[in-house]
Design a protein around this motif. Structure first.
Motif, short mmCIF file in Angstrom:
data_model
loop_
_atom_site.label_atom_id
_atom_site.label_comp_id
_atom_site.label_asym_id
_atom_site.label_seq_id
_atom_site.Cartn_x
_atom_site.Cartn_y
_atom_site.Cartn_z
N UNK A 1 -8.66 6.20 2.32
CA UNK A 1 -7.57 6.08 1.36
C UNK A 1 -7.58 4.70 0.73
N UNK A 2 -7.73 4.61 -0.60
CA UNK A 2 -7.60 3.30 -1.26
C UNK A 2 -6.13 2.92 -1.34
N UNK A 3 -5.88 1.67 -1.64
CA UNK A 3 -4.50 1.22 -1.70
C UNK A 3 -4.31 0.06 -2.65
N UNK A 4 -3.08 -0.40 -2.74
CA UNK A 4 -2.75 -1.52 -3.61
C UNK A 4 -1.61 -2.31 -2.97
N UNK B 1 3.83 -2.12 -2.06
CA UNK B 1 2.53 -1.66 -1.59
C UNK B 1 2.53 -0.14 -1.50
N UNK B 2 1.35 0.44 -1.49
CA UNK B 2 1.23 1.89 -1.40
C UNK B 2 -0.23 2.30 -1.41
N UNK B 3 -0.45 3.61 -1.35
CA UNK B 3 -1.80 4.15 -1.36
C UNK B 3 -2.03 4.98 -2.61
N UNK B 4 -3.30 5.12 -2.96
CA UNK B 4 -3.71 5.91 -4.11
C UNK B 4 -4.34 7.21 -3.62
N UNK C 1 -5.21 5.16 13.05
CA UNK C 1 -5.65 6.04 11.98
C UNK C 1 -4.96 5.79 10.66
N UNK C 2 -5.26 6.65 9.70
CA UNK C 2 -4.82 6.44 8.32
C UNK C 2 -3.31 6.37 8.18
N UNK C 3 -2.62 7.26 8.81
CA UNK C 3 -1.17 7.31 8.67
C UNK C 3 -0.48 7.02 10.00
N UNK C 4 -0.97 6.01 10.69
CA UNK C 4 -0.38 5.63 11.97
C UNK C 4 1.05 5.14 11.80
N UNK C 5 1.87 5.42 12.80
CA UNK C 5 3.25 4.97 12.78
C UNK C 5 3.31 3.45 12.94
N UNK D 1 1.04 -11.50 1.66
CA UNK D 1 1.67 -10.22 1.31
C UNK D 1 0.61 -9.16 1.58
N UNK D 2 0.90 -8.24 2.50
CA UNK D 2 -0.11 -7.31 3.02
C UNK D 2 0.13 -5.89 2.52
N UNK D 3 -0.97 -5.17 2.24
CA UNK D 3 -0.89 -3.77 1.86
C UNK D 3 -1.99 -2.98 2.52
N UNK D 4 -1.67 -2.06 3.44
CA UNK D 4 -2.70 -1.25 4.11
C UNK D 4 -3.36 -0.27 3.15
N UNK D 5 -4.58 0.12 3.50
CA UNK D 5 -5.31 1.09 2.69
C UNK D 5 -5.87 2.18 3.60
N UNK D 6 -7.11 1.99 4.09
CA UNK D 6 -7.71 3.00 4.96
C UNK D 6 -6.84 3.26 6.18
#
Length: 669
Positions: free
Chosen positions: A542-545, A531-534, A283-287, A507-512
């Protein structure tokens, strides 16, 4: 006690010896292992086509149609009545092998995806016929062995499954797998039939356990891409972690400890731990990190154990009526002929489990398009709990308990660990990455929304994406909509595959979620990352960057951001809030490029606000369409201390529903 002849341990007085852990009918073990491996590959190959179908045909309609195909397994009793038990197995497993061959030979098509779902669900039911006479442990050993081989095979191909890729190597693997499955099927057909037990509905439900087991395996436990992205590990190391968990599972199953007599409550507790763990890392905020790695390893053992316990009763030999005398109950009614009838109850139990695979995986993925009333992590959580409940039903229903054997455990675990050689070879054969700009202070940048590497018609083709990037001679690539273990991208680690193929750093950045987001690929040295989410706002995900500070040569650096904002014409306010947050995060740092899918075109309030408040400029004032549908939403924006040359939108490559946008960046400030 231990029967010295059968080496079978029982929880009470022995009436008749049951099957050993690894029976002499090796054809049954081989057939189950190959079928499970083929089934997993066919379902993974079908999901990109299903994803394309949901986008073009509407999510609700498409979901109902796909789930309806999953109900094909309820036809198993009718097939059994017409063609007999062997005809059921030939129809299910034989049909699945033919679909596997067709997927390799033909271009990806929606009808092939549906055929894979139909025969795959029928094969789930037929597997319980193939396994008749095995212990539950033998069945779980075979299923886990099949997944172990499947994991090693996927790693050899960088997680891009052979059925969806061209080439001689993919064809060789396909022919070997299909031939092996056909040989195992023929060998099974030559073995004497084993009578099915006469059991009630409650016991037949144990056959449903294979469904949640496979759903968890495909989504989390046997996915190197999931372990890599959530565990923050290189793909080769993640693959070794998955294989380690599978080796421990095989060792535990083969030790004779897996189906020791335990109360049903212990099974429920084990399923709850499994479900909570699966929910925690998805999910979105998985550990992430160590928690995700531990969940994969422990979850492998737990799920295999629960499958072994749940499968005990449906796989019993004929004559069982649910109240065996050896457990202190009344003797069977000897006046009733023991015909092995009511096997159709087991068929329907297995059919329920087969449908459960799609019920878990499909809504889990579609949640990011049309959100469910609850977080989608609930689905893998419920799968784990369901596996525990189904095993609890069979936990106290009797059945042979295998004798303990440390030697057998060591042998099974060691055999699986041999396959760790595959990720080791994958790691040592990785191409080297060049680390300097050809012209100091200058680099070629490409921004590309790759849409999970799924192009027209639902075809998964990371190679086409790589060629589109290569055509621009890119030094740095800002990617959006990159899958790393998503069902809709066939659970391929698209980001890692592209990095290896293009000889670049990732260089990876999660979003959804941690399996979907943005990436920066570069062949230049990386000095810092972030990296982070918007803000989510009114959007479904969730969008991200993600950003990387690269060494452009000549003592100069540049920050390259890859961003995707919310999509949809009705989400202007959400995008504006995301832009405000993005500018706060950037804070006006010099020598910066922000590239990606902004979800808005020229003259839009979002782009006007972005340029007015930041001073970021585009090298193309009036860009041509950047999507196959005519939209102009992909942008490269740079600070005023950067110069741009040779800007272009390459519409000649259609590996995605977006085109690559490119520019040569000069660090002048």
């Amino acid at each position: 006690m231990v029967d010295s002849h059968s080496r079978v341990r029982s929880g009470g007085p022995v009436v008749s010896a049951g099957p050993p852990v690894v029976p002499q009918e090796l054809s049954r073990i081989s057939l189950i292992a190959v079928t499970v491996a083929v089934l997993a590959a066919v379902l993974r190959t079908a999901f990109p086509a299903f994803g394309h179908f949901t986008e073009s045909g509407g999510a609700v309609t498409a979901t109902l149609v796909i789930l309806l195909s999953g109900l094909a397994s309820v036809l198993a009793p009718a097939v059994r009545a017409v063609a007999g038990p062997r005809g059921l197995l030939v129809a299910g497993v034989g049909g699945l092998l033919l679909v596997r061959l067709a997927m390799q030979a033909l271009s990806p098509a929606l009808w092939l995806a549906f055929a894979g779902a139909v025969f795959g669900m029928l094969a789930v039911t037929a597997l319980y016929e193939a396994a008749r006479g095995l212990s539950g442990t033998g069945f779980a050993v075979a299923a886990t062995a099949g997944l172990t081989g499947d994991t090693a095979l996927r790693l050899a191909f960088g997680t891009w499954d052979p059925p969806s890729r061209p080439g001689v190597a993919a064809w060789i693997v396909t022919l070997l797998v299909v031939a092996g499955g056909a040989a195992a099927l023929v060998a099974w057909l030559r073995t004497p039939p084993v009578e099915a037990p006469v059991i009630g509905w409650r016991d037949a439900l144990g056959a449903a356990a294979l469904g949640p087991f496979l759903a968890l395996q495909i989504l989390v436990l046997s996915s190197p891409a999931f372990t890599s992205s959530s565990g923050a590990l290189p793909l080769a190391v993640a693959g070794a972690v998955v294989l380690l968990g599978q080796a421990l599972s095989l060792a535990f199953l083969s030790s004779g400890l897996a189906v020791a007599a335990v109360p049903g409550g212990v099974c429920v507790f084990g399923g709850t731990i499994l479900g909570v763990g699966a929910a925690a890392v998805t999910g979105r905020y998985g550990l992430t990190g160590a928690v995700a790695i531990a969940t994969v390893i422990v979850g492998q053992v737990l799920s295999a154990w629960l499958l072994a316990v749940a499968s005990r009763v449906p796989l019993r030999r004929g004559g069982y009526r649910g109240r065996p005398a050896e457990r202190g109950g009344p003797p069977p009614n000897v006046k009733v002929a023991d015909t092995g009838g009511r096997a159709w109850r087991i068929d329907l139990g297995a059919a329920l489990g087969g449908l459960g695979i799609l019920v878990v995986l499909l809504p889990y993925q579609l949640h990011y398009i049309h959100p469910l009333p609850l977080p989608n992590k609930v689905l893998p959580g419920l799968a784990g709990i369901a596996l525990g409940l189904l095993s609890a039903i069979a936990a106290a229903r009797g059945g042979p308990l295998p004798a303990r054997s440390a030697i057998r455990a060591l042998g099974a675990g060691a055999a699986a660990l041999v396959l760790v050689a595959v990720p080791v070879i994958y790691a040592v054969t990785a191409p080297s990455v060049t680390g300097a700009a050809s012209l100091p202070g200058t680099f070629r940048l490409v921004s590309y929304n790759v849409h999970d590497a799924v192009g027209g018609g639902g075809r998964l083709d990371p190679e086409a994406v790589a060629r589109a990037i290569e055509a621009q001679h890119a030094d740095v690539v800002a990617l959006q909509e990159v899958g790393r273990g998503r069902p809709m991208s066939g659970t391929v680690d698209v980001a890692s595959w592209l990095a290896r193929r293009l000889k670049m750093r990732l260089v990876w950045g999660p979003a959804a979620d941690h399996q979907y987001g943005n990436a920066v690929l570069t062949r230049l040295r990386v000095k810092a990352t972030g990296t982070g989410r918007l803000p989510v706002g009114a959007g479904p995900q969730a969008p991200g960057y993600v950003w990387a500070r690269i060494d452009a040569g000549g003592g100069r650096t540049a920050d390259v951001w890859s961003v995707q904002l919310q999509q949809g014409a009705d989400r202007t306010q959400t995008r504006q809030a995301e832009i405000v947050k993005l500018l706060q995060l950037w804070s006006g740092a010099p020598r910066t490029v922000i590239a990606g899918d902004m979800g808005a075109g020229p003259g839009s309030p979002e782009l006007s606000r972005l340029s007015a408040q930041s001073g970021l400029g585009s090298p193309i004032e009036s860009p041509p369409p950047t999507t196959t549908g005519g939209g102009r939403v992909d942008w490269i924006l740079g600070s005023d201390d950067l110069g741009f040359d040779n800007s272009a939108v390459d519409s000649s490559h259609r590996a995605s529903d977006h085109y690559p946008v490119a520019a040569t960046v000069r660090v002048v400030g």
